[in-house]
Enzyme design. Sequence first.
Site, PDB file in Angstrom:
ATOM      1  N   ASP A  39      38.282   9.447 -21.089  1.00  0.00           N
ATOM      2  CA  ASP A  39      36.963   9.292 -21.715  1.00  0.00           C
ATOM      3  C   ASP A  39      35.840   8.930 -20.740  1.00  0.00           C
ATOM      4  OD1 ASP A  39      38.804   9.377 -23.746  1.00  0.00           O
ATOM      5  OD2 ASP A  39      38.192   7.510 -24.689  1.00  0.00           O
ATOM      6  N   GLU A 221      37.408   7.328 -32.815  1.00  0.00           N
ATOM      7  CA  GLU A 221      37.161   6.729 -31.513  1.00  0.00           C
ATOM      8  C   GLU A 221      35.770   7.106 -31.019  1.00  0.00           C
ATOM      9  OE1 GLU A 221      41.378   6.153 -29.319  1.00  0.00           O
ATOM     10  OE2 GLU A 221      40.639   8.210 -29.250  1.00  0.00           O
TER      11      GLU A 221
END
Length: 512
Positions: A39, A221
Amino acid sequence: MASLLIPKVEPAAMKSGFTIDSQFRPQYHFTAARNWLNDPNGLVYSNGIYHLFYQHNPQGEVWGNMSWGHATSADLVRWDEQPVAIPCDEQEAIFSGSAVADVHNTSGFGAGTTVPLVAIYTSAYSAGSRLAGRQAQSLAYSNDDGATWTKYAGNPVLDRASADFRDPKVFWYDGSAGSYWVMVAVEAMDREVVLYKSADLKAWEYLSTFGPANATGGVWECPDLFELPVDGDAGNTKWVLVVNLSPGGIAGGSGGQYFLGTFDGVAFASETTVTEGLEQDDSRMAEYGWLDWGRDYYAAVSFSNAPDGRRLMIGWMNNWQYGAVTPTSGWRSAMSLAREIRLATRGGRVVLMQAAVDPLEDGGARTYSEAGRSLPPGTRWLPAEASGDVLRIDAELEPGTAGKVGLLLRADGGERTVLAYDPGTGVLSLDRTASGNTAFHESFASVDRVAVPLEEGRLRLRVFLDRCSVEVFAQDGLATITDQIFPGETSTSLAVFAEGGGATLVSLDVVR
């Protein structure tokens, strides 16, 4: 210059005795010199420099030892890798989060007139910690423009006694409800976005909860929340709530969805919710707002403090289904190209539009061009000057009577990635089932699809190829498809094709 404060790191691939594959390493997409990344975190612009932090394993090519890696760029294209910014330790892993330039020094972390950068990240507490098993939000700060970071002694600053409370995105809100920092985070397993406010980044007060809604087939998320004008009209704005989820994406595995609505400083109210609750209706998936219709665009978040009011976003160009086994050596995973996003009215509704920050705009050269060419049924291979493994392809097509029309990308013999448009169904597809090495995971070979209406009978495509990836922007970014591919080194040819009838190649430009 801010860049002088941050020493450039010699890429590991250049160091004596270190072997790393170069066949698939992108030319224009950021990768760590070695080891794993996922990420994007802490995207922030400060003193002329874009900072990209990211989830990083400094010790291996698979997920683990989560720390914040760091890279910097002056143009969002050429990235310099920096030393690890916030390393994990025996007490905590450093999970995803955001960073802000605290221009008013609300945190008190600033030294003199220096504007501190403050990172807000998730502490994933390990077995040896007094908070073992919890995920809570913590702070680190920098007074040298990101070169070094200090963890706040009062961490964590927000703890819900939860095992899945993570991924804080923080921004400064200034509106009718007041002026303060807002944190947007998730209770991942509950498929909820939770919002808090703070005056100083240290003490947080609960505001509201959003969700579950629309796609709930996986954990939620990496949320984001920001305001954009519609059709460039500053007097007409909407708020965009981004929620990534895995699995449950539109193409399978990881994906990112967005909601449009209002935010009053307390709660986000969606105007684009199709379904509510945890019971996902798979038959309505195509009605949701998706950031990308491919399989390799995840955890996308936007930059804080970007100049000129631009909203710039980067995603992780991989998928949790097969991310740990992609066939690279010495490094694993890349970031997408940076994308500028905006809201526009199309077909009577407001949608998200995306345009890549073009890595070939300044340094690239047009190597092939043609226009007004009829395409009889069949495949026409383009000359050598249109071939390559790093290209930008701009094409405009009129499907005419063809049943399908499109491009063959990274082709050689039977190896190819097929970008095709079916005017009968109005669907654009990217087929990577014969793209090269697909055998490393059963979920990798795929055909990804998105409905794209023709405009005045034409389809406009902008395609970025970069060694192991394809990013497709259709109708000026109305829809995007992002996929990794792992073709052979000789698979560099480009072709145009029509099936079942004739079409017209209105224009084609190849830049490299």
